[in-house]
Scaffold this motif. Structure first.
Motif, PDB file in Angstrom:
ATOM      1  N   LEU A 175       0.857  -1.190   0.000  1.00  0.00           N
ATOM      2  CA  LEU A 175       0.000   0.000   0.000  1.00  0.00           C
ATOM      3  C   LEU A 175       0.888   1.233   0.000  1.00  0.00           C
ATOM      4  O   LEU A 175       1.819   1.330   0.786  1.00  0.00           O
ATOM      5  CB  LEU A 175      -0.884   0.005   1.249  1.00  0.00           C
ATOM      6  CG  LEU A 175      -1.812   1.217   1.407  1.00  0.00           C
ATOM      7  CD1 LEU A 175      -3.023   1.086   0.498  1.00  0.00           C
ATOM      8  CD2 LEU A 175      -2.262   1.366   2.862  1.00  0.00           C
ATOM      9  N   MET A 177       0.018   5.120  -0.009  1.00  0.00           N
ATOM     10  CA  MET A 177      -1.058   6.119  -0.045  1.00  0.00           C
ATOM     11  C   MET A 177      -0.672   7.424   0.621  1.00  0.00           C
ATOM     12  O   MET A 177      -0.097   7.454   1.700  1.00  0.00           O
ATOM     13  CB  MET A 177      -2.342   5.569   0.602  1.00  0.00           C
ATOM     14  CG  MET A 177      -2.293   5.313   2.080  1.00  0.00           C
ATOM     15  SD  MET A 177      -3.919   4.739   2.768  1.00  0.00           S
ATOM     16  CE  MET A 177      -4.692   6.308   3.227  1.00  0.00           C
ATOM     17  N   GLN A 181      -7.074  12.837  -0.847  1.00  0.00           N
ATOM     18  CA  GLN A 181      -7.896  11.914  -1.640  1.00  0.00           C
ATOM     19  C   GLN A 181      -7.362  11.818  -3.062  1.00  0.00           C
ATOM     20  O   GLN A 181      -7.334  10.740  -3.649  1.00  0.00           O
ATOM     21  CB  GLN A 181      -9.351  12.378  -1.633  1.00  0.00           C
ATOM     22  CG  GLN A 181     -10.319  11.352  -2.206  1.00  0.00           C
ATOM     23  CD  GLN A 181     -10.430  10.105  -1.347  1.00  0.00           C
ATOM     24  OE1 GLN A 181     -10.738  10.178  -0.169  1.00  0.00           O
ATOM     25  NE2 GLN A 181     -10.168   8.942  -1.914  1.00  0.00           N
ATOM     26  N   THR A 225      -8.085  12.412   2.786  1.00  0.00           N
ATOM     27  CA  THR A 225      -8.767  11.168   2.476  1.00  0.00           C
ATOM     28  C   THR A 225      -9.641  10.763   3.668  1.00  0.00           C
ATOM     29  O   THR A 225      -9.175  10.681   4.806  1.00  0.00           O
ATOM     30  CB  THR A 225      -7.735  10.087   2.094  1.00  0.00           C
ATOM     31  OG1 THR A 225      -8.419   8.958   1.624  1.00  0.00           O
ATOM     32  CG2 THR A 225      -6.820   9.722   3.241  1.00  0.00           C
ATOM     33  N   VAL A 302     -12.056  -5.877  -8.502  1.00  0.00           N
ATOM     34  CA  VAL A 302     -11.372  -5.567  -7.247  1.00  0.00           C
ATOM     35  C   VAL A 302      -9.885  -5.900  -7.382  1.00  0.00           C
ATOM     36  O   VAL A 302      -9.512  -6.835  -8.088  1.00  0.00           O
ATOM     37  CB  VAL A 302     -11.979  -6.321  -6.034  1.00  0.00           C
ATOM     38  CG1 VAL A 302     -13.468  -6.030  -5.905  1.00  0.00           C
ATOM     39  CG2 VAL A 302     -11.724  -7.805  -6.112  1.00  0.00           C
TER      40      VAL A 302
ATOM     41  N   TRP B 150     -13.008  -1.824  -2.655  1.00  0.00           N
ATOM     42  CA  TRP B 150     -13.367  -0.862  -3.686  1.00  0.00           C
ATOM     43  C   TRP B 150     -13.791  -1.596  -4.962  1.00  0.00           C
ATOM     44  O   TRP B 150     -13.007  -2.359  -5.517  1.00  0.00           O
ATOM     45  CB  TRP B 150     -12.213   0.110  -3.953  1.00  0.00           C
ATOM     46  CG  TRP B 150     -12.618   1.266  -4.809  1.00  0.00           C
ATOM     47  CD1 TRP B 150     -12.164   1.561  -6.065  1.00  0.00           C
ATOM     48  CD2 TRP B 150     -13.577   2.288  -4.477  1.00  0.00           C
ATOM     49  NE1 TRP B 150     -12.781   2.704  -6.518  1.00  0.00           N
ATOM     50  CE2 TRP B 150     -13.647   3.174  -5.586  1.00  0.00           C
ATOM     51  CE3 TRP B 150     -14.382   2.535  -3.355  1.00  0.00           C
ATOM     52  CZ2 TRP B 150     -14.494   4.289  -5.595  1.00  0.00           C
ATOM     53  CZ3 TRP B 150     -15.219   3.638  -3.370  1.00  0.00           C
ATOM     54  CH2 TRP B 150     -15.268   4.496  -4.474  1.00  0.00           C
ATOM     55  N   MET B 227     -12.658   5.952   0.604  1.00  0.00           N
ATOM     56  CA  MET B 227     -12.998   5.049  -0.509  1.00  0.00           C
ATOM     57  C   MET B 227     -11.896   4.006  -0.748  1.00  0.00           C
ATOM     58  O   MET B 227     -11.648   3.178   0.117  1.00  0.00           O
ATOM     59  CB  MET B 227     -13.329   5.884  -1.740  1.00  0.00           C
ATOM     60  CG  MET B 227     -14.552   6.764  -1.464  1.00  0.00           C
ATOM     61  SD  MET B 227     -15.038   7.850  -2.822  1.00  0.00           S
ATOM     62  CE  MET B 227     -13.978   9.249  -2.483  1.00  0.00           C
ATOM     63  N   TRP B 228     -11.220   4.025  -1.895  1.00  0.00           N
ATOM     64  CA  TRP B 228     -10.208   2.997  -2.185  1.00  0.00           C
ATOM     65  C   TRP B 228      -9.046   3.049  -1.187  1.00  0.00           C
ATOM     66  O   TRP B 228      -8.414   2.026  -0.924  1.00  0.00           O
ATOM     67  CB  TRP B 228      -9.679   3.151  -3.623  1.00  0.00           C
ATOM     68  CG  TRP B 228      -9.186   4.521  -3.950  1.00  0.00           C
ATOM     69  CD1 TRP B 228      -7.908   4.985  -3.823  1.00  0.00           C
ATOM     70  CD2 TRP B 228      -9.963   5.628  -4.416  1.00  0.00           C
ATOM     71  NE1 TRP B 228      -7.847   6.311  -4.191  1.00  0.00           N
ATOM     72  CE2 TRP B 228      -9.081   6.726  -4.570  1.00  0.00           C
ATOM     73  CE3 TRP B 228     -11.318   5.795  -4.733  1.00  0.00           C
ATOM     74  CZ2 TRP B 228      -9.510   7.979  -5.014  1.00  0.00           C
ATOM     75  CZ3 TRP B 228     -11.735   7.047  -5.175  1.00  0.00           C
ATOM     76  CH2 TRP B 228     -10.843   8.120  -5.316  1.00  0.00           C
ATOM     77  N   LYS B 229      -8.816   4.226  -0.604  1.00  0.00           N
ATOM     78  CA  LYS B 229      -7.669   4.352   0.305  1.00  0.00           C
ATOM     79  C   LYS B 229      -7.917   3.629   1.634  1.00  0.00           C
ATOM     80  O   LYS B 229      -7.093   2.866   2.103  1.00  0.00           O
ATOM     81  CB  LYS B 229      -7.339   5.820   0.517  1.00  0.00           C
ATOM     82  CG  LYS B 229      -6.874   6.485  -0.784  1.00  0.00           C
ATOM     83  CD  LYS B 229      -6.009   7.691  -0.554  1.00  0.00           C
ATOM     84  CE  LYS B 229      -5.372   8.105  -1.880  1.00  0.00           C
ATOM     85  NZ  LYS B 229      -4.350   9.142  -1.701  1.00  0.00           N
TER      86      LYS B 229
END
Lengths: 337, 337
Positions: A175, A177, A181, A225, A302, B150, B227-229
Motif C-alpha cells: 500500500l 497512499m 484523496q 482522504t 477488485v 473498492w 474510498m479505495w484508500k
C-alpha cells in the motif's frame, strides 16, 4: 502527449549520466537513477522522471546536496536516528530502509528515522525494497502543508504518504497512499483535460466540497482522504516522524515555502527472526484470494494494493518504459552535453 | 431518551457487581468494569455500557470466557505473542498494552500481539493507557467483515480500528479511528431519527454512493474511509494483525457470523528510553498550536484528535456519566439480583 518507449537499463544509464554531471559519484548516481526509473517502470509516472528536472533544480539551489550521506546521531538497540544532511531524498530513504532491514534481521523489529532529509520521490520504492528483502516494511514521511484540517480554510497538514509492504512469493502486497484523496498532480491533469474529478477532491474558496480540480488548485485545499479521518491520521504521522526523528514538523518544513528538511520513519519486521513464516504465506494468500473472490458491481473489479504495479512493471519491462518524448530529448541532451 | 447522571465510581461499582455475578474474579471485574465506564466517561457511548449486555450475552454463549487470561506463546526480544484464549477482549487488550509498555521501557520499542481475543470495546482506551504511561502507543485490531472493498458488492473487509496515541502533559493526542467513514451505530441513530448522513456513508444495493443510513444498513456496505484508500488500509491492517499474531484474519473471524477470535497488535515506543524527551513536548505543543491557529470557514472550528475527549471527560466527571435510564435500571437490577 507523444511518448517513446525506453528500455529500463537505457533509462537508468541516461539518468545516471545526467546525475554524474551534477556531481554525483558513480555508485550513488546509479542508485539514484535506478530509484527514479523504478517509479516509471512501476507506473508511478508522477514521481519518476517527471520529477527529475525539479530534483536537479533543487540541487542547483543547494537544497539537495548530492554527496551527503546520512549521519548516525543515536543508536538505541533496534532503533537508529540519522541526520539526512540534505542529501538526495531517495538515496537517504533507501539507506534508511536498508538499515531498518538489517536491524530487523538482528532484533526481529526495528525503526530508523531521518531528519533533515529531502522528498523521497516515489514512496512505494521503499516498501518494495523491504518486501524484496522478505521483510514487512512500514514507512511514512511528512511533507509541506498542502491540505486543510477538518473545518480549516488554509493548508495546515501535509499529505504525508504512508507505505505498508508485506512480502509474498506470488507478489508483494504494498500500500502506498498519501493522505489526500487525490494527488495535486492528478488534479493538474484533470484540469488540463477539462475534466471533473470522479469524487469530491477538495474545497473551493467558500469551503464547499467540490469535484472541480480548477477550484481546488486555486484554493490549495485538497481533501484529506476520509475527510476528518485522514486529517487526523495526517496529523498523527507528522507528530510521529517529528518526535521519533527529532526533525522538522510539517509547519517547520513549510516555513520558507520550499519542501525540504523533511522527517521520516522506517519500521521493519523480519518474519524469519520473529518465527512467523510457518503461517505467513498461506494466511496472506487466503486473504488475497478471498478479496479477489468478492462479488462486484457491474463493470467493476477488485484489486489488492500492489497488484497493478506488477502488471504495469511486466508490461513496461517488455515494451519499454513510456517517457514523454520532449522530456526524453531533454534527458539525452543533458546526459551527453 | 431519558438519561440519568451517575457518578463514575458508582458506575464502576455497579458494573463490577454485575460482572462478579457472571463469574468474574473481583480484581478482573473491577478492571473490566472500569474499561466499560471509561468509554462512557470519555463520551464514546457506543462502546461503553451500551455494549455491556451484548458482552454478557457473549459470556452466556461461551464466546467470552471471563477467567481466561492471555497465555504467552512466543517471546523474541522486544516482541511477545499471546493467545487471548477467548478471554474478555478489553481485559486482554489492556494486558497486551501493559506488556508493550513494559517491553518498550526495557528495549525502547516493542510489539505485543494477541490471537483468539474478543472485541476490545472502546479502542481508544488502550491508546490513552499507553499515553498515560508516557509512551507512544499504536494498536489495531481486525473485526468481522462489514465493508466492501473498492468495486466490491459484498462485505469483505473489517472496519479494523486503528489507534495512535502520543503522550503530552497538556493533553494527550489520541487518534481512534475505524476504517469505515461512519460507524454502523451512528447510522442506526440517524435512521431512527429519520436523518440523512452529512456525507456519503456507503453504497445502496445498486452500488451507488448514498447518504441514506437505511439503504446502507440494508446493503451492509459501509463506505471505507477515503474510498479505495481506506479499503487498502483496512486490508493491510488485517494482514498485519493476522501475520504478526498468527491468528484469524477478518475472513476467518466472520466464518460463523459471530465476531470472535480476533487478532490484534500493540506497538509501543518509550520516549525516555529512546532519548526523545529533549524536544518531544515542545515539538508536539507547537504542532498543536499551529493546527489550532488555522483560519476556519464560518461557523467551523478545528480540533486535534483527543481534544474533545478531555472536555467531555471533565464534564462527565463533574456532572456524572450520562446513562440511559432504562439501561441503568437494568444494570441496578442485575447487580443486586
Amino acid at each position: 502527449m507523444e511518448q517513446v518507449r525506453i528500455p529500463f537499463e537505457n533509462l537508468v544509464a541516461t539518468l545516471t549520466s545526467c546525475l554524474i554531471k551534477q556531481g554525483f559519484e558513480q555508485d550513488r548516481a546509479i542508485r539514484c537513477a535506478t530509484l527514479f526509473a523504478q517509479a516509471d517502470r512501476d507506473g508511478v509516472y508522477s514521481h519518476g522522471v517527471n520529477r527529475f528536472f525539479l530534483f536537479l533544480d533543487f540541487i542547483k539551489k543547494g537544497f539537495v546536496i548530492p554527496q551527503n550521506e546520512p549521519e548516525l546521531i543515536a543508536q538505541i538497540g533496534m532503533m537508529e536516528r540519522y541526520d539526512g544532511r540534505s542529501g538526495p531524498g531517495n538515496l537517504n530513504a533507501e539507506f534508511a530502509m536498508d538499515r531498518a532491514i538489517e536491524l530487523a534481521k538482528s532484533f526481529g523489529m526495528s525503526a530508523v528515522t531521518l531528519m533533515n532529509t529531502n522528498h523521497w520521490m516515489r514512496a512505494g520504492n521503499f516498501g518494495w525494497q523491504a518486501a524484496d528483502a522478505h521483510c514487512i516494511g512500514i514507512c511514512f514521511t511528512n511533507t509541506i502543508s498542502n491540505m486543510p484540517t477538518w473545518g480549516g480554510s488554509e493548508p495546515k497538514l501535509g499529505n504525508n504518504p504512508l507505505v505498508i509492504a508485506i512480502p509474498r512469493s506470488s507478489g508483494h502486497v504494498v500500500l502506498d497512499m498519501a493522505m489526500s484523496q487525490f494527488a495535486y498532480g492528478k488534479m493538474e491533469i484533470a484540469k488540463k483535460k477539462g475534466e471533473q474529478l470522479p469524487f469530491d477532491g477538495g474545497f473551493d474558496s467558500n469551503g464547499n466540497l467540490t469535484k472541480s480540480p480548477e477550484d481546488i488548485l486555486f484554493s490549495h485545499l485538497a481533501l484529506p482522504t476520509g475527510m476528518w479521518k485522514g486529517a487526523g491520521l495526517s496529523l498523527m504521522l507528522d507528530i510521529l516522524v517529528t518526535v521519533l526523528s527529532g526533525g522538522n514538523s510539517t509547519m517547520e518544513v513549510g516555513k520558507d515555502g520550499i519542501e525540504k528538511g523533511l522527517s521520516q520513519v522506517f519500521i521493519c519486521f523480519d518474519p524469519v527472526k520473529l518465527n512467523l513464516t510457518e503461517w505467513m504465506e498461506s494466511k496472506i494468500d487466503s486473504i488475497i484470494a478471498d478479496l479477489k473472490s468478492s462479488s462486484v458491481f457491474e463493470d467493476k473489479s477488485v484489486r489488492y494494493p500492489g497488484e497493478q504495479v506488477l502488471q504495469i512493471r511486466e508490461s513496461n519491462l517488455k515494451s519499454g518504459i513510456p517517457i514523454n518524448t520532449e522530456l526524453w530529448d531533454k534527458l539525452l541532451t543533458l546526459s551527453t552535453s
